[in-house]
Design an enzyme around this catalytic site. Structure first.
Site, PDB file in Angstrom:
ATOM      1  N   LYS A  87     -22.960 -53.201 -41.312  1.00 36.19           N
ATOM      2  CA  LYS A  87     -22.209 -53.111 -42.570  1.00 36.19           C
ATOM      3  C   LYS A  87     -21.321 -54.339 -42.689  1.00 36.19           C
ATOM      4  O   LYS A  87     -20.465 -54.579 -41.831  1.00 36.19           O
ATOM      5  CB  LYS A  87     -21.371 -51.837 -42.605  1.00 36.19           C
TER       6      LYS A  87
HETATM    7  O1  G3P Z   1     -18.527 -45.188 -46.119  1.00 35.64           O
HETATM    8  C1  G3P Z   1     -17.384 -45.792 -46.701  1.00 35.64           C
HETATM    9  C2  G3P Z   1     -16.355 -44.820 -46.873  1.00 35.64           C
HETATM   10  O2  G3P Z   1     -16.141 -44.184 -45.644  1.00 35.64           O
HETATM   11  C3  G3P Z   1     -15.039 -45.229 -47.441  1.00 35.64           C
HETATM   12  O3  G3P Z   1     -14.493 -44.023 -47.754  1.00 35.64           O
HETATM   13  O4  G3P Z   1     -12.830 -42.294 -47.936  1.00 35.64           O
HETATM   14  O5  G3P Z   1     -12.221 -44.502 -46.903  1.00 35.64           O
HETATM   15  O6  G3P Z   1     -12.664 -44.319 -49.356  1.00 35.64           O
HETATM   16  P1  G3P Z   1     -12.944 -43.782 -48.008  1.00 35.64           P
END
Ligand code: G3P
Length: 220
Positions: A87
């Site tokens: 990633k």
């Molecule tokens: O996969 C990316 C994701 O985990 C970001 O999520 O909840 O940190 O916005 P968040």
């Protein structure tokens, strides 16, 4: 479509994989932080083993500049194998890193996508997956449905192989909207999936059927 689990918790992954049709696992340093303490590569290896051959595993690079990203990519390949999806946040250095990693035969999930232009650059640099951050976009008044549908249009129009892996969800409406806007894949926290499948309406309906089934079987 594909469904991935957005967690690094081994118990959540085991249960999630047992109950749901899971196609992959996504992590990032902030998700991994929730499960400390552990040995970094030992933990990633354990997740990769749970994924086996049929599920994809997406590990985020933590380095900031493209040279360090490349070094980190080589380390991950050495420890986990080259079939891991790296990633890469779509910054200027990230775009360069995507080109380099793809040139070396690696797999890339372009991440931290808030704007269509990041997705366009990542697609053209050769990324395999693109991760638009739906809830984070909503929080900043950015229309993630627009971003996803524009990226899908470009992929389909020009015949790119990249897939949209929509991420950052806080409710199931966002998940379904992302899928119908054109996301090929969604990554969801198991807790969110679980709460969606524990709707009181569904539970009550299923309970009535069980009760009636028992009566029908007893013949009275
Ligand atoms: O996969 C990316 C994701 O985990 C970001 O999520 O909840 O940190 O916005 P968040």
């Amino acid at each position: 479509m594909e469904l991935m689990l957005d967690t690094a918790n081994l118990e959540e992954l085991k249960t999630g994989m047992e109950f749901y049709p899971v196609d992959g696992v996504t992590t990032n340093p902030s998700i991994l932080k929730n499960d400390l303490p552990f040995d970094y590569y030992a933990h990633l290896k354990a997740i990769k083993e749970l994924c086996g051959d049929k599920r994809t595993f997406h590990v985020q690079l933590g380095a900031e500049n493209w040279q360090d990203m490349l070094e980190e990519a080589r380390e991950i390949w050495e420890k986990l194998g080259k079939d891991v999806y790296l990633k890469v946040p779509v910054t200027q250095d990230g775009v360069k890193a995507i080109k380099e990693i793809k040139g070396l035969g690696g797999r890339v999930t372009a991440t931290c996508i808030y704007h269509t232009i990041q997705g366009i650059m990542a697609i053209h640099a050769g990324a395999d997956y693109l991760a638009p951050y739906c809830n984070r976009m909503s929080d900043k008044d950015i229309d993630y449905i627009d971003v996803i549908s524009q990226l899908r249009e470009l992929i389909d129009r020009d015949g790119y192989e990249a897939k949209i892996l929509a991420a950052s969800f806080k409710n199931m409406t966002q998940v379904t909207q992302a899928i119908y806007a054109g996301a090929h894949t969604v990554t969801v926290q198991p807790a969110l999936l679980k709460s969606a499948l524990h709707s009181p309406l569904v539970t009550a309906a299923a309970e009535v059927f069980t009760k009636d089934y028992n009566r029908v079987r007893e013949g009275k």
